[in-house]
Write a protein that holds these residues in place. Structure first.
Motif, PDB file in Angstrom:
ATOM      1  N   ASN A 175      -4.850 -25.093   2.595  1.00  0.00           N
ATOM      2  CA  ASN A 175      -5.420 -24.442   1.417  1.00  0.00           C
ATOM      3  C   ASN A 175      -4.605 -23.189   1.134  1.00  0.00           C
ATOM      4  OD1 ASN A 175      -6.944 -23.447  -0.662  1.00  0.00           O
ATOM      5  ND2 ASN A 175      -8.887 -23.470   0.435  1.00  0.00           N
ATOM      6  N   TYR A 176      -3.678 -23.298   0.185  1.00  0.00           N
ATOM      7  CA  TYR A 176      -2.824 -22.171  -0.187  1.00  0.00           C
ATOM      8  C   TYR A 176      -3.398 -21.505  -1.436  1.00  0.00           C
ATOM      9  CZ  TYR A 176       0.275 -24.270   3.225  1.00  0.00           C
ATOM     10  OH  TYR A 176       0.799 -24.782   4.395  1.00  0.00           O
ATOM     11  N   PHE A 177      -4.605 -20.968  -1.232  1.00  0.00           N
ATOM     12  CA  PHE A 177      -5.291 -20.299  -2.331  1.00  0.00           C
ATOM     13  C   PHE A 177      -4.615 -18.960  -2.624  1.00  0.00           C
ATOM     14  CE2 PHE A 177      -7.154 -19.145   1.651  1.00  0.00           C
ATOM     15  CZ  PHE A 177      -7.489 -17.813   1.551  1.00  0.00           C
ATOM     16  N   GLU A 178      -5.122 -18.274  -3.610  1.00  0.00           N
ATOM     17  CA  GLU A 178      -4.489 -17.046  -4.091  1.00  0.00           C
ATOM     18  C   GLU A 178      -4.720 -15.895  -3.111  1.00  0.00           C
ATOM     19  OE1 GLU A 178      -4.561 -15.798  -8.482  1.00  0.00           O
ATOM     20  OE2 GLU A 178      -6.147 -14.612  -7.562  1.00  0.00           O
ATOM     21  N   THR A 179      -3.704 -15.568  -2.355  1.00  0.00           N
ATOM     22  CA  THR A 179      -3.770 -14.449  -1.412  1.00  0.00           C
ATOM     23  C   THR A 179      -2.750 -13.368  -1.746  1.00  0.00           C
ATOM     24  OG1 THR A 179      -2.228 -15.547   0.098  1.00  0.00           O
ATOM     25  CG2 THR A 179      -4.577 -15.950   0.439  1.00  0.00           C
ATOM     26  N   GLN A 180      -1.698 -13.735  -2.438  1.00  0.00           N
ATOM     27  CA  GLN A 180      -0.623 -12.782  -2.767  1.00  0.00           C
ATOM     28  C   GLN A 180      -0.920 -12.157  -4.136  1.00  0.00           C
ATOM     29  OE1 GLN A 180       3.367 -14.315  -3.773  1.00  0.00           O
ATOM     30  NE2 GLN A 180       4.124 -13.140  -2.018  1.00  0.00           N
ATOM     31  N   ILE A 181      -1.324 -10.879  -4.119  1.00  0.00           N
ATOM     32  CA  ILE A 181      -1.766 -10.207  -5.347  1.00  0.00           C
ATOM     33  C   ILE A 181      -1.192  -8.793  -5.382  1.00  0.00           C
ATOM     34  CG2 ILE A 181      -3.748  -9.485  -6.734  1.00  0.00           C
ATOM     35  CD1 ILE A 181      -5.435 -11.524  -5.207  1.00  0.00           C
ATOM     36  N   ILE A 182      -0.716  -8.385  -6.536  1.00  0.00           N
ATOM     37  CA  ILE A 182      -0.290  -7.005  -6.777  1.00  0.00           C
ATOM     38  C   ILE A 182      -1.270  -6.381  -7.765  1.00  0.00           C
ATOM     39  CG2 ILE A 182       1.497  -5.532  -7.782  1.00  0.00           C
ATOM     40  CD1 ILE A 182       3.576  -7.439  -6.754  1.00  0.00           C
ATOM     41  N   ARG A 183      -1.754  -5.163  -7.435  1.00  0.00           N
ATOM     42  CA  ARG A 183      -2.733  -4.496  -8.298  1.00  0.00           C
ATOM     43  C   ARG A 183      -2.325  -3.054  -8.536  1.00  0.00           C
ATOM     44  NH1 ARG A 183      -6.071  -7.050  -4.450  1.00  0.00           N
ATOM     45  NH2 ARG A 183      -7.337  -8.775  -5.271  1.00  0.00           N
ATOM     46  N   ALA A 184      -2.641  -2.575  -9.742  1.00  0.00           N
ATOM     47  CA  ALA A 184      -2.511  -1.159 -10.078  1.00  0.00           C
ATOM     48  C   ALA A 184      -3.875  -0.687 -10.565  1.00  0.00           C
ATOM     49  CB  ALA A 184      -1.453  -0.937 -11.155  1.00  0.00           C
TER      50      ALA A 184
ATOM     51  N   ILE B 165       2.078  -9.835   1.239  1.00  0.00           N
ATOM     52  CA  ILE B 165       3.400  -9.714   0.614  1.00  0.00           C
ATOM     53  C   ILE B 165       4.264 -10.942   0.863  1.00  0.00           C
ATOM     54  CG2 ILE B 165       5.539  -8.375   0.654  1.00  0.00           C
ATOM     55  CD1 ILE B 165       3.825  -5.911   1.305  1.00  0.00           C
ATOM     56  N   PHE B 166       4.186 -11.520   2.055  1.00  0.00           N
ATOM     57  CA  PHE B 166       5.044 -12.653   2.402  1.00  0.00           C
ATOM     58  C   PHE B 166       4.346 -14.008   2.235  1.00  0.00           C
ATOM     59  CE2 PHE B 166       6.521  -8.990   4.916  1.00  0.00           C
ATOM     60  CZ  PHE B 166       7.809  -8.875   4.388  1.00  0.00           C
ATOM     61  N   ASN B 167       3.143 -14.008   1.675  1.00  0.00           N
ATOM     62  CA  ASN B 167       2.437 -15.234   1.310  1.00  0.00           C
ATOM     63  C   ASN B 167       2.260 -16.171   2.508  1.00  0.00           C
ATOM     64  OD1 ASN B 167       1.063 -16.868  -0.475  1.00  0.00           O
ATOM     65  ND2 ASN B 167       2.894 -17.849  -1.307  1.00  0.00           N
ATOM     66  N   ARG B 168       1.677 -15.619   3.603  1.00  0.00           N
ATOM     67  CA  ARG B 168       1.503 -16.410   4.824  1.00  0.00           C
ATOM     68  C   ARG B 168       0.036 -16.487   5.260  1.00  0.00           C
ATOM     69  NH1 ARG B 168       5.645 -19.246   4.760  1.00  0.00           N
ATOM     70  NH2 ARG B 168       5.270 -19.821   6.950  1.00  0.00           N
ATOM     71  N   PHE B 169      -0.903 -16.208   4.361  1.00  0.00           N
ATOM     72  CA  PHE B 169      -2.306 -16.123   4.749  1.00  0.00           C
ATOM     73  C   PHE B 169      -3.105 -17.373   4.375  1.00  0.00           C
ATOM     74  CE2 PHE B 169      -6.521 -13.849   4.904  1.00  0.00           C
ATOM     75  CZ  PHE B 169      -6.412 -13.483   6.234  1.00  0.00           C
ATOM     76  N   GLY B 170      -2.453 -18.405   3.901  1.00  0.00           N
ATOM     77  CA  GLY B 170      -3.148 -19.643   3.580  1.00  0.00           C
ATOM     78  C   GLY B 170      -3.697 -20.307   4.837  1.00  0.00           C
ATOM     79  N   ILE B 171      -4.655 -21.208   4.643  1.00  0.00           N
ATOM     80  CA  ILE B 171      -5.353 -21.854   5.759  1.00  0.00           C
ATOM     81  C   ILE B 171      -4.790 -23.248   5.988  1.00  0.00           C
ATOM     82  CG2 ILE B 171      -7.590 -22.754   6.521  1.00  0.00           C
ATOM     83  CD1 ILE B 171      -8.880 -20.503   4.918  1.00  0.00           C
ATOM     84  N   ARG B 172      -4.529 -23.563   7.271  1.00  0.00           N
ATOM     85  CA  ARG B 172      -4.034 -24.889   7.654  1.00  0.00           C
ATOM     86  C   ARG B 172      -4.866 -25.404   8.831  1.00  0.00           C
ATOM     87  NH1 ARG B 172       1.631 -24.052   9.583  1.00  0.00           N
ATOM     88  NH2 ARG B 172       0.693 -22.133  10.367  1.00  0.00           N
ATOM     89  N   GLN B 173      -5.283 -26.652   8.734  1.00  0.00           N
ATOM     90  CA  GLN B 173      -6.091 -27.261   9.789  1.00  0.00           C
ATOM     91  C   GLN B 173      -5.601 -28.677  10.071  1.00  0.00           C
ATOM     92  OE1 GLN B 173     -10.067 -27.114   8.198  1.00  0.00           O
ATOM     93  NE2 GLN B 173     -10.456 -25.081   9.003  1.00  0.00           N
TER      94      GLN B 173
END
Length: 806
Positions: A791-800, A770-778
């Motif tokens: 790598n701020y790939f697509e992690t924030q998704i809403i689904r029905a 929800i808060f878009n904080r799951f991207g990878i940083r090295q």
């Protein structure tokens, strides 16, 4: 330091994960002790050993055989009686390690006394679970509903993900992924290919096996993830249909570099699925199909490079994807008679995507763009798989011989169109990779239940070949490395056999096995290849022992010790000599001289359970030899651009030591809470090696040791009117990696489910990260430069989603 913290935690804590409950089967055959005639219609009664309460029972058939199904784990006293015979008795201890108990030949002594008739009734008892395997039903995973298998695994205990989107168990990505207990083309025959593109809609459960027995292939030192597809057993037509719609990449964690295209956002996703099963008489037909139609952002890589000479550059590679994937799995189960059955199945899996990116290279010292690079990738992958399974059930329950024959053809057709514009060069290049893989697999397995355990035997043959044709259409001042050649050819032949023995007693359990594997590998490159002058091949024989010892402290406490030896073999993608040009200044390439890595793993595990919850705790230690991974190194052979190569390389030895805690608690009948903690130390030994591509040079791995930890908390509340709400939190701490450190990240996921029409319909709404904080940083440090990889790939998704069962 870690041990001082781990040991008190291990001794202090008490709880468990969401394990699946198990049932046992008890079989045997009754004989007259004097005449050796079988005794039909004799009574078998099962009593609780502690309370002496009657639990269940059975009557022998015409041949004196009996079979008692669906009995809970526990301690029992069995009584065997028949009119005119003295009653015999046996004690049975079922703690979860073995699920089928064949008591074999049971003799009754003739007696003049008549026996009283025994009335048989059933009673459910509390169950335990196997310390080695954790099972998780996807129906209960609301917060990630409607997504892929990779999404569903996000909250599983001990599971994290690395920068390549691979599953990491307890700090390692050397994980084998199985489909229904077998290697499958869906996951690249054991590796993690395509997990993010397998919809979870038709998946029943996921199993995590940290300490596999000898019956499993020896690869994958971190463990095994087994994905179990749904398969109905009811007579007639039944199944379910589903539809999921989502929007991804709703926000941007970091602003795009200045280009016209940027990175995709608000990406639509549509996933219809169907699961059908029709059973009549001796035949069962099944069909499972899933489709993915979506726009996506599987990678969005920012790389900031700071060179020792003062230059500072940033580039962004957004992998803007349009994708269609179809998976159709169908087959027939045919029961020839009560003992012999066949399964004929076929799988068709085709995926096509088009990726586009505009890559700007920004000089941070002058805030100016000194290079503009754009590319378009069109890729088609396709797998066709046919399989035949044979099962022969002997008279004793659980006594079985099974065989499997499988053939798979895979296709990879990938075309890159590359356009480059800078003060140095304006030009176009084009590359195409065409690879056709052929895999043939034959296996046979034998299981013989014993009075207090079982014995398992098996053998396997697998032959894989993967020739690759590489076509280059170079442009003006081409950026493609010269003299790569136009083909490569990889093959792997595996010959394996195993034996596994299991013994279960009142106070202890033992499982011991040995697997032997002979492996022949070759990798041939085009003779014109200037970087690897000789072809590579090797042939080795290895033994892989596995041992498990369990001591039962009491009915609610178990302590287990494990040891196993594993191997991780590099596949063709890790060996491939042809670089990937999505970022021409940060090139990923394989290494045809890569060697397997070997691991010795030790674990001490404890489980304590109570009426409303349980605790699982484990201390583990792994010793790794010849580990392999990508290393960063500057290629300064080009006078116009400094190129950073990311090359697979064996990097010496390492250890991985940690503790894992999993706890679940039913706070009330409507409120469940579970949590997991994995805390470990990665120790990487110093190592110096040589890279051959594109010229010979040395690289150094500095000795490092650092702690890392992951925590996951899940809470689920059942509300009135069949509403269920689930909230999940995930946090990964900083952790060391070769040449640097991966920074902390976190995610909060929410799911809501509503059941309708007598629970035949599920409506779900979920939001991940929800808060878009799951991207990878090295952060990476190498000779001549440091780099920040994000790598701020697509992690924030809403689904029905909607699912209807029938």
């Amino acid at each position: 330091m870690l041990f001082k913290i781990v040991l008190p935690l291990f001794l202090f804590c008490s709880s468990l994960p969401l394990f699946a409950q198990e049932k046992i089967t008890i079989t045997g055959q009754l004989f007259d002790a004097e005449t050796q005639d079988t005794l039909p219609f004799a009574n078998v009664a099962v009593y609780d050993l502690e309370t002496d309460a009657l639990i269940t029972g059975a009557i022998t058939d015409d041949n004196g055989r009996f079979e008692i199904l669906e009995t809970s784990l526990g301690k029992y006293k069995l009584y065997f009686s028949f009119i005119g015979y003295a009653t015999a008795e046996q004690t049975l201890m079922a703690g979860g390690l073995n699920t089928i108990f064949d008591l074999g030949k049971i003799e009754l002594q003739p007696s003049a006394e008549a026996l009283m008739e025994v009335e048989v009734t059933g009673k459910q008892a509390t169950t335990n679970s196997d310390l080695n395997k954790k099972s998780f039903r996807l129906e209960d995973n609301i917060a990630q509903s409607g997504g892929s298998v990779l999404d569903a695994m996000k909250t599983l205990p001990g599971v994290t993900f690395n920068q390549d989107g691979k599953v990491v168990l307890r700090g390692s990505d050397k994980v084998v992924v199985l489909i229904d207990g077998k290697q499958s083309s869906l996951t690249g025959f054991g590796n993690q290919k395509g997990l993010g593109n397998i919809p979870a809609s038709n998946i029943e459960k996921i199993e995590i096996i940290n300490n596999p027995s000898a019956k499993y292939d020896a690869n994958g030192f971190a463990g095994i993830v087994n994905i179990i597809y749904k398969k109905e057993k009811q007579t007639g037509l039944n199944g379910d249909v589903g539809l999921s719609f989502g929007l991804g990449a709703l926000g941007k964690r970091k602003a795009d570099t200045p280009t016209d295209l940027g990175s995709f956002s608000v990406n639509p996703k549509l996933i219809p699925s169907i699961n059908l099963n029709y059973k009549k008489d001796k035949v069962n037909y099944f069909l499972q199909s899933e489709f993915i139609m979506q726009e996506a952002l599987p990678n969005n890589e920012f790389t900031t490079r700071n060179y020792d000479d003062g230059r500072n550059l940033i580039s962004q590679v957004p992998e803007n994807r349009k994708q269609f994937r179809s998976i159709i799995n169908a087959g027939i189960d045919y029961d020839l008679d009560e003992n012999i059955s066949f399964t004929f199945s076929g799988l068709y899996d085709r995926e096509k995507h088009i990726d586009t990116a505009q890559v700007a290279f920004i000089d941070l010292n002058t805030n100016s763009r000194n290079r503009f690079y754009n590319w378009r990738e069109e890729e088609v992958t396709r797998y066709i798989n046919v399989a035949v399974n044979y099962r022969h059930k002997f008279e004793q329950t659980g006594h079985m011989l099974s065989a499997n024959a499988q053939y798979t053809q895979g296709l990879e057709d990938e075309t890159y169109s590359l356009n480059d514009s800078s003060a140095v060069r304006v030009g176009r290049d084009k590359t195409n990779i065409l690879a056709i893989e052929n895999t043939t697999s034959l296996s046979i397995d034998y299981v013989r239940p014993l009075k207090s355990g079982r014995i398992e035997l098996g053998a396997k043959l697998r032959i894989r070949t993967l020739p690759v044709n590489y076509t280059i259409t170079p442009g003006n001042q081409s950026i493609i490395y010269p003299d790569l050649g136009t083909f490569s050819d990889w093959g792997e032949n595996l010959y394996a056999g195993y034996i596994n023995y299991l013994l279960e007693k009142e106070k202890y359990d033992v499982e011991a096995g040995l697997r032997a594997e002979q492996t022949k590998v070759f990798y041939d490159v085009d003779p014109v290849n200037a970087y690897y002058p000789t072809n590579d091949k090797y042939d080795y024989f290895e033994l892989f022992p596995s041992v498990r010892l369990t001591y039962k402290l009491n009915d609610n406490n178990k302590l287990s010790a494990f040891y196993h030896r594993r191997i991780d073999r590099p596949g063709e993608p890790e060996l491939r000599v042809f670089p990937k040009y999505d970022d021409p200044e940060l090139l990923k390439v394989g290494n045809p001289y890569l060697r397997p890595q070997f691991t010795d793993a030790f674990e001490l595990a404890h489980k304590y359970s109570w009426s409303s919850g349980s605790l699982f705790s484990a201390i583990y230690h792994r010793m790794i030899q010849d580990q392999y991974m990508r290393v960063f190194s500057i290629d300064d052979s080009n006078p116009n651009y400094d190129i950073v190569n990311k090359i697979y390389q064996n990097t010496g030895s390492a250890t991985n030591t940690g503790v894992e805690l999993l706890i679940s608690q039913d706070v009330t009948n409507d409120w469940k809470v579970s949590g997991t903690l994995n805390w470990y130390t990665n120790a990487i030994d110093a190592y110096q090696g040589n890279l051959l591509f594109p010229f010979e040079r040395s690289f150094d791995i500095q000795k490092s040791k650092a702690n890392a930890w992951d925590v996951k908390i899940n809470t689920e509340i059942t509300l009135p009117k069949d509403f269920t709400v689930q909230l999940t939190g995930v946090y990964y701490s900083d952790r060391n990696i070769p040449q640097g450190k991966e920074l902390a990240r976190s995610s909060i996921d929410l799911g809501i489910k509503k059941r309708l029409w007598n629970k035949k319909v599920d409506l779900t709404l979920s939001a991940s990260d929800i808060f878009n904080r799951f991207g990878i940083r090295q952060r990476v440090t190498s000779d001549g430069f440091t780099a920040l990889y994000e790598n701020y790939f697509e992690t924030q998704i809403i689904r029905a989603g909607l699912r209807y069962r029938f």
